[in-house]
Design a protein around this motif. Structure first.
Motif, PDB file in Angstrom:
ATOM      1  N   ASN A 258       0.707  -1.205  -0.020  1.00  0.00           N
ATOM      2  CA  ASN A 258       0.098   0.124  -0.070  1.00  0.00           C
ATOM      3  C   ASN A 258       0.757   1.273   0.112  1.00  0.00           C
ATOM      4  O   ASN A 258       1.945   1.225   0.676  1.00  0.00           O
ATOM      5  CB  ASN A 258      -1.037  -0.171   1.298  1.00  0.00           C
ATOM      6  CG  ASN A 258      -1.887  -1.023   1.288  1.00  0.00           C
ATOM      7  OD1 ASN A 258      -2.610  -1.261   0.038  1.00  0.00           O
ATOM      8  ND2 ASN A 258      -2.337  -1.597   2.345  1.00  0.00           N
ATOM      9  N   LEU A 259       0.618   2.264  -0.575  1.00  0.00           N
ATOM     10  CA  LEU A 259       1.111   3.653  -0.609  1.00  0.00           C
ATOM     11  C   LEU A 259       0.425   4.802  -0.037  1.00  0.00           C
ATOM     12  O   LEU A 259      -0.771   4.741  -0.027  1.00  0.00           O
ATOM     13  CB  LEU A 259       1.315   3.990  -2.223  1.00  0.00           C
ATOM     14  CG  LEU A 259       2.039   2.919  -2.951  1.00  0.00           C
ATOM     15  CD1 LEU A 259       2.225   3.807  -4.371  1.00  0.00           C
ATOM     16  CD2 LEU A 259       3.518   2.633  -2.486  1.00  0.00           C
TER      17      LEU A 259
ATOM     18  N   LEU B  70       0.483   8.758   0.450  1.00  0.00           N
ATOM     19  CA  LEU B  70       1.284   9.762  -0.045  1.00  0.00           C
ATOM     20  C   LEU B  70       1.088  11.153   0.552  1.00  0.00           C
ATOM     21  O   LEU B  70      -0.181  11.574   0.544  1.00  0.00           O
ATOM     22  CB  LEU B  70       1.020   9.967  -1.542  1.00  0.00           C
ATOM     23  CG  LEU B  70       1.301   8.612  -2.328  1.00  0.00           C
ATOM     24  CD1 LEU B  70       0.850   8.652  -3.917  1.00  0.00           C
ATOM     25  CD2 LEU B  70       2.768   7.925  -2.282  1.00  0.00           C
TER      26      LEU B  70
ATOM     27  N   THR C 293       7.671  13.010  -4.722  1.00  0.00           N
ATOM     28  CA  THR C 293       6.866  11.851  -4.885  1.00  0.00           C
ATOM     29  C   THR C 293       6.811  11.563  -6.370  1.00  0.00           C
ATOM     30  O   THR C 293       6.734  10.202  -6.386  1.00  0.00           O
ATOM     31  CB  THR C 293       5.251  12.047  -4.163  1.00  0.00           C
ATOM     32  OG1 THR C 293       5.557  12.573  -2.814  1.00  0.00           O
ATOM     33  CG2 THR C 293       4.470  10.733  -4.025  1.00  0.00           C
TER      34      THR C 293
ATOM     35  N   LEU D  13       7.831   7.585  -7.125  1.00  0.00           N
ATOM     36  CA  LEU D  13       6.932   6.631  -7.900  1.00  0.00           C
ATOM     37  C   LEU D  13       7.397   6.221  -9.094  1.00  0.00           C
ATOM     38  O   LEU D  13       7.308   4.719  -9.650  1.00  0.00           O
ATOM     39  CB  LEU D  13       5.474   7.449  -8.027  1.00  0.00           C
ATOM     40  CG  LEU D  13       4.772   7.532  -6.648  1.00  0.00           C
ATOM     41  CD1 LEU D  13       3.481   8.399  -7.082  1.00  0.00           C
ATOM     42  CD2 LEU D  13       4.271   6.355  -6.124  1.00  0.00           C
TER      43      LEU D  13
ATOM     44  N   ILE E  59       0.650  -2.786  -6.410  1.00  0.00           N
ATOM     45  CA  ILE E  59      -0.205  -1.696  -5.435  1.00  0.00           C
ATOM     46  C   ILE E  59      -1.422  -2.049  -5.298  1.00  0.00           C
ATOM     47  O   ILE E  59      -2.300  -2.200  -5.935  1.00  0.00           O
ATOM     48  CB  ILE E  59       0.323  -0.413  -6.134  1.00  0.00           C
ATOM     49  CG1 ILE E  59       1.426  -0.004  -6.495  1.00  0.00           C
ATOM     50  CG2 ILE E  59      -0.504   0.506  -5.355  1.00  0.00           C
ATOM     51  CD1 ILE E  59       1.821   1.261  -7.502  1.00  0.00           C
TER      52      ILE E  59
ATOM     53  N   ILE F  41      -3.976   3.062  -2.650  1.00  0.00           N
ATOM     54  CA  ILE F  41      -2.915   4.277  -2.335  1.00  0.00           C
ATOM     55  C   ILE F  41      -4.006   5.179  -1.736  1.00  0.00           C
ATOM     56  O   ILE F  41      -5.059   5.578  -1.894  1.00  0.00           O
ATOM     57  CB  ILE F  41      -2.942   4.797  -3.679  1.00  0.00           C
ATOM     58  CG1 ILE F  41      -2.208   3.911  -4.614  1.00  0.00           C
ATOM     59  CG2 ILE F  41      -1.750   6.015  -3.647  1.00  0.00           C
ATOM     60  CD1 ILE F  41      -1.823   4.266  -6.096  1.00  0.00           C
TER      61      ILE F  41
ATOM     62  N   LEU G 178       3.911   1.604   2.363  1.00  0.00           N
ATOM     63  CA  LEU G 178       4.989   2.612   2.068  1.00  0.00           C
ATOM     64  C   LEU G 178       4.685   3.889   2.320  1.00  0.00           C
ATOM     65  O   LEU G 178       3.855   4.422   1.511  1.00  0.00           O
ATOM     66  CB  LEU G 178       5.686   2.223   0.763  1.00  0.00           C
ATOM     67  CG  LEU G 178       6.800   3.396   0.339  1.00  0.00           C
ATOM     68  CD1 LEU G 178       7.802   3.315   1.326  1.00  0.00           C
ATOM     69  CD2 LEU G 178       7.003   2.944  -1.041  1.00  0.00           C
TER      70      LEU G 178
END
Length: 377
Positions: A11-12, A14, A24, A28, A39, A42, A223
């Motif tokens: 998982n992201l 941001l 970013t 990415l 992924i 997000i 992340l």
């Protein structure tokens, strides 16, 4: 996807931070170029929300064009990279028209006007060129229709002006309005109205929000790409420095609260005080862009000339791929490859908070847990 490697789910999360979101973009781009991550979800706020929807849109496009999952994944990575490049080069083009300097620095009177006049007086037509750029790049109908394997789930956070609470927009509620609400600085733009409620920048309530990744995805690894500094060693003693530090503290507060909660649950799970079948043992990973961007100051978040945007993007891959001297690829990556070769299920490593001397992702190299965050937790 590199041949012989299995995809590692992730998982992201941001963070937002104006034009600092270009860093970013660089992170990415490096992750997508590597191609070994699957992924799952997000979560993004402000600039992070823009990055999130562009990435997810690339995978949704690829799912339409390719039936084979491997081909769709590879195509999705490339389409997402191309979309991010167009988005941020568009931002840079818009910024270049403003001479590339922060608004307050370029127009000191404008900074003073914000104290006396609201955007309802200074921007009555609610002009925001980013909306047109975003709508040109992302087909939200396609993004909302994407299901399951079509791409990552997207969660966009905005702050409800009336309640002060964070609102998560996902699935059928994703729209250009939701992303614009997530990036709506209240002194520059009118509140964005969605379904009868008005919203401001999501940074006040979730920068980014982590709980959707905990409860609405199956993946335990998150992340975090953080672009707001957590700690400053120098004491601010001028009015601009004090305001800058206040903004940094404000826009990190909700994130730190969620991280403390995650660490608390992890500790209880490790002590056997919680049912592991009911609670997810989250593994947090962090790329710290805040320290790299701190010398530019908070004012530079409104700077969006092409040279500045590209400079931020170039720092991203360095942070994503850096390896401390004398260290090789992460041990878990080697373990996973061995398990795939042997046809057995990889074991779950003991959870730890913010990578400390190693990484649990197959390509992310070791990122040392910063003392500043350790102290704050």
């Amino acid at each position: 996807m590199p041949e012989g490697d299995t995809l590692a789910p992730i998982n992201l999360a941001l963070q937002g931070g104006g034009s600092h979101g270009a860093l970013t973009w660089g992170v990415l781009d490096a992750l997508l170029e590597d191609g070994r991550l699957l992924i799952d979800g997000i979560s993004g706020t402000s600039a992070g929300a823009m990055n999130a929807v562009v990435v997810a849109h690339g995978f949704a496009q690829a799912a339409q064009q390719h039936k084979d999952p491997k081909e769709a994944h590879a195509a999705g990575c490339e389409l997402a990279r191309a979309g991010l490049t167009r988005l941020w080069e568009g931002v840079g083009t818009l910024g270049s028209l403003m001479w590339g300097t922060p608004l307050a620095a370029a127009h000191p009177l404008l900074g003073m006007m914000n104290r006396w006049f609201s955007p309802y007086q200074t921007n009555p037509l609610d002009i925001n060129p980013l909306r047109r750029l975003l709508e040109r790049e992302v087909d939200f109908d396609l993004l909302c229709a994407a299901k399951g394997a079509s791409g990552p789930k997207v969660f966009v956070c905005a702050t409800n002006v009336r309640t002060g609470r964070g609102e998560i927009f996902s699935g059928a509620r994703l729209s250009a309005d939701a992303v614009m609400a997530s990036a709506c600085l209240p002194l520059l733009f009118k509140a964005v109205e969605i379904e009868g409620e008005r919203y401001w920048d999501g940074g006040y309530s979730g920068n980014p929000a982590l709980h959707p990744l905990l409860y609405q995805t199956e993946t335990s690894d998150i992340l975090l790409v953080q672009i707001n500094p957590t700690e400053h060693h120098a004491l601010p003693d001028t009015a601009p420095e004090i305001i800058e530090r206040m903004n940094e503290v404000t826009f990190n507060a909700s994130l730190l609260a969620e991280l403390r909660a995650i660490e608390f649950v992890r500790r209880l799970l490790a002590e056997g005080k919680l049912d592991a079948r009911r609670y997810k043992n989250v593994r947090m990973h962090r790329i710290d862009g805040g320290a790299a961007l701190a010398p530019f100051g908070a004012d530079s978040k409104s700077r969006a000339d092409m040279s500045f945007v590209r400079a931020g993007a170039h720092r991203g891959p360095e942070l994503a791929e850096s390896t401390p001297p004398g260290r090789g690829r992460a041990p878990l990556a080697q373990h996973r490859r061995q398990c795939v070769t042997a046809g057995v299920r990889p074991r779950t490593e003991p959870a730890f908070f913010f990578n400390h001397a190693r990484s649990e992702l197959p390509f992310l190299q070791n990122h040392r847990r910063p003392d500043s965050l350790e102290k704050s937790l």
